[in-house]
Design a protein around this motif. Structure first.
Motif, PDB file in Angstrom:
ATOM      1  N   VAL A  89      75.662  78.075 -33.765  1.00 54.78           N
ATOM      2  CA  VAL A  89      76.612  76.969 -33.927  1.00 54.78           C
ATOM      3  C   VAL A  89      76.399  76.264 -35.271  1.00 54.78           C
ATOM      4  CG1 VAL A  89      77.745  75.041 -32.745  1.00 54.78           C
ATOM      5  CG2 VAL A  89      76.386  76.662 -31.427  1.00 54.78           C
ATOM      6  N   GLY A  90      76.359  77.035 -36.327  1.00 52.20           N
ATOM      7  CA  GLY A  90      76.244  76.460 -37.656  1.00 52.20           C
ATOM      8  C   GLY A  90      74.890  75.888 -37.992  1.00 52.20           C
ATOM      9  N   ASP A  91      73.873  76.172 -37.196  1.00 58.49           N
ATOM     10  CA  ASP A  91      72.543  75.631 -37.438  1.00 58.49           C
ATOM     11  C   ASP A  91      71.516  76.756 -37.350  1.00 58.49           C
ATOM     12  OD1 ASP A  91      70.541  73.838 -37.943  1.00 58.49           O
ATOM     13  OD2 ASP A  91      70.592  72.868 -35.970  1.00 58.49           O
ATOM     14  N   LEU A  92      70.424  76.595 -38.071  1.00 59.63           N
ATOM     15  CA  LEU A  92      69.312  77.534 -38.024  1.00 59.63           C
ATOM     16  C   LEU A  92      68.201  76.869 -37.226  1.00 59.63           C
ATOM     17  CD1 LEU A  92      68.797  80.361 -39.232  1.00 59.63           C
ATOM     18  CD2 LEU A  92      67.613  79.239 -41.125  1.00 59.63           C
ATOM     19  N   ILE A  93      67.823  77.470 -36.087  1.00 57.77           N
ATOM     20  CA  ILE A  93      66.915  76.818 -35.144  1.00 57.77           C
ATOM     21  C   ILE A  93      65.719  77.716 -34.857  1.00 57.77           C
ATOM     22  CG2 ILE A  93      66.701  75.742 -32.871  1.00 57.77           C
ATOM     23  CD1 ILE A  93      69.768  75.492 -32.846  1.00 57.77           C
ATOM     24  N   LEU A  94      64.518  77.126 -34.918  1.00 61.83           N
ATOM     25  CA  LEU A  94      63.289  77.828 -34.575  1.00 61.83           C
ATOM     26  C   LEU A  94      62.802  77.322 -33.223  1.00 61.83           C
ATOM     27  CD1 LEU A  94      61.005  79.783 -35.456  1.00 61.83           C
ATOM     28  CD2 LEU A  94      59.858  77.806 -36.489  1.00 61.83           C
ATOM     29  N   TYR A  95      62.626  78.251 -32.284  1.00 60.92           N
ATOM     30  CA  TYR A  95      62.193  77.911 -30.931  1.00 60.92           C
ATOM     31  C   TYR A  95      60.762  78.380 -30.694  1.00 60.92           C
ATOM     32  CZ  TYR A  95      67.178  77.355 -29.736  1.00 60.92           C
ATOM     33  OH  TYR A  95      68.499  76.971 -29.688  1.00 60.92           O
ATOM     34  N   ALA A  96      60.036  77.626 -29.884  1.00 65.83           N
ATOM     35  CA  ALA A  96      58.774  78.088 -29.320  1.00 65.83           C
ATOM     36  C   ALA A  96      59.104  78.670 -27.954  1.00 65.83           C
ATOM     37  CB  ALA A  96      57.784  76.936 -29.193  1.00 65.83           C
ATOM     38  N   GLY A  97      58.761  79.937 -27.759  1.00 63.85           N
ATOM     39  CA  GLY A  97      59.227  80.656 -26.579  1.00 63.85           C
ATOM     40  C   GLY A  97      58.363  80.475 -25.362  1.00 63.85           C
ATOM     41  N   TYR A  98      58.325  79.252 -24.842  1.00 66.58           N
ATOM     42  CA  TYR A  98      57.680  79.027 -23.554  1.00 66.58           C
ATOM     43  C   TYR A  98      58.620  79.517 -22.454  1.00 66.58           C
ATOM     44  CZ  TYR A  98      54.717  75.911 -26.325  1.00 66.58           C
ATOM     45  OH  TYR A  98      53.879  75.404 -27.273  1.00 66.58           O
ATOM     46  N   GLN A  99      58.225  79.297 -21.188  1.00 64.58           N
ATOM     47  CA  GLN A  99      59.097  79.697 -20.085  1.00 64.58           C
ATOM     48  C   GLN A  99      60.454  79.015 -20.226  1.00 64.58           C
ATOM     49  OE1 GLN A  99      57.381  79.136 -16.227  1.00 64.58           O
ATOM     50  NE2 GLN A  99      59.074  80.117 -15.151  1.00 64.58           N
ATOM     51  N   ASN A 100      60.418  77.749 -20.642  1.00 67.34           N
ATOM     52  CA  ASN A 100      61.635  77.042 -21.026  1.00 67.34           C
ATOM     53  C   ASN A 100      61.554  76.805 -22.532  1.00 67.34           C
ATOM     54  OD1 ASN A 100      62.715  76.707 -18.345  1.00 67.34           O
ATOM     55  ND2 ASN A 100      61.130  75.156 -18.010  1.00 67.34           N
ATOM     56  N   PRO A 101      62.250  77.619 -23.344  1.00 65.21           N
ATOM     57  CA  PRO A 101      62.119  77.524 -24.806  1.00 65.21           C
ATOM     58  C   PRO A 101      62.361  76.115 -25.319  1.00 65.21           C
ATOM     59  CG  PRO A 101      63.379  79.462 -24.180  1.00 65.21           C
ATOM     60  CD  PRO A 101      63.195  78.658 -22.929  1.00 65.21           C
ATOM     61  N   GLN A 102      61.534  75.709 -26.288  1.00 67.48           N
ATOM     62  CA  GLN A 102      61.633  74.382 -26.871  1.00 67.48           C
ATOM     63  C   GLN A 102      61.932  74.492 -28.358  1.00 67.48           C
ATOM     64  OE1 GLN A 102      58.115  72.092 -25.985  1.00 67.48           O
ATOM     65  NE2 GLN A 102      58.048  72.774 -23.850  1.00 67.48           N
ATOM     66  N   ILE A 103      62.793  73.607 -28.849  1.00 69.30           N
ATOM     67  CA  ILE A 103      63.118  73.606 -30.273  1.00 69.30           C
ATOM     68  C   ILE A 103      61.912  73.108 -31.057  1.00 69.30           C
ATOM     69  CG2 ILE A 103      64.567  72.588 -32.066  1.00 69.30           C
ATOM     70  CD1 ILE A 103      66.849  72.509 -30.079  1.00 69.30           C
ATOM     71  N   TYR A 104      61.469  73.937 -31.988  1.00 68.47           N
ATOM     72  CA  TYR A 104      60.304  73.625 -32.818  1.00 68.47           C
ATOM     73  C   TYR A 104      60.748  73.035 -34.153  1.00 68.47           C
ATOM     74  CZ  TYR A 104      55.816  74.578 -35.141  1.00 68.47           C
ATOM     75  OH  TYR A 104      54.633  74.474 -35.818  1.00 68.47           O
TER      76      TYR A 104
END
Length: 226
Positions: A189-204
């Motif tokens: 959606v027009g953004d570059l997002i880095l996630y930490a892949g826990y069981q419920n991914p969190q935006i890092y």
């Protein structure tokens, strides 16, 4: 020598000659392209460390790569000079040394294990005429007119190469760490997002909330890498 003994000797020599022929033909190194009807396993190229298709100028190659478990393998594109893996077909679904990669007559390329298909290009009936390992690191399936019908550049794993586009909907995902934690970078959606892949991914981290990003009018297709 008795006729029976002579016959057994000739039979043994024929078997030996056939075995030598099979071993020599199995270890053929393909350059540039392979075509429908191809199939093989890691065992066929054991003398080449699983490498069977290299680009025209030997920059990149397609090979079976030994994982941490020496009995299990990944199908990867590797940069020849650095030995760096830049793309993986079957991450998480490793195969054994006798499991086959098949390029069938209907134009589909797939990797089997003992019970099922673990990876496929899903290109049956699309007019695929050849598979090419390009000097850019892009593994492509080509039509009769040379058009690209499928490419690894559209399915990145954890690496972007020069000239490869990273567009909305694509994701780069790290290999899991020892605790099964991983990170993934997504263009969404027009953004570059880095996630930490826990069981419920969190935006890092996200580009839209980073004060250091340069001002832009909008985000769309990602620029090509230099």
């Amino acid at each position: 020598m008795e006729p029976r003994g002579c016959f057994n000797c000739i039979k043994s020599l024929c078997f030996f000659a056939l075995l030598v022929f099979e071993l020599c033909s199995a270890s053929t190194l393909y350059v540039g392209k392979i075509y429908p009807g191809f199939e093989g396993s890691q065992m066929n190229w054991i003398d080449r460390d699983g490498l069977f298709l290299q680009s025209k100028n030997s920059v990149f190659a397609l090979r079976f790569y030994t994982s941490l478990d020496v009995n299990l393998f990944l199908l990867v594109v590797i940069h020849m000079k650095s030995s760096q893996i830049v793309w993986t077909a079957n991450r998480g679904l490793l195969v054994r040394n006798n499991d086959k990669l098949v390029f069938d007559k209907n134009g589909n390329v797939y990797l089997n294990n003992a019970t099922s298909v673990v990876w496929s290009t899903d290109t049956t009936g699309k007019g695929v005429a050849a598979m090419e390992m390009q000097d850019t690191g892009n593994l492509v399936l080509l039509g009769d007119n040379g058009s690209i019908l499928w490419q690894s550049f559209s399915h990145p794993t954890d690496t972007l190469l020069s000239g490869q586009e990273f567009v909305e909907g694509m994701r780069l995902k790290s290999f899991p760490y020892h605790n099964n934690l991983y990170h993934y970078l997504e263009f969404k959606v027009g953004d570059l997002i880095l996630y930490a892949g826990y069981q419920n991914p969190q935006i890092y981290w996200s580009m839209s909330t980073d004060d250091r990003r340069p001002p832009t009018k909008s985000m769309g297709r990602s620029p090509r890498l230099p």
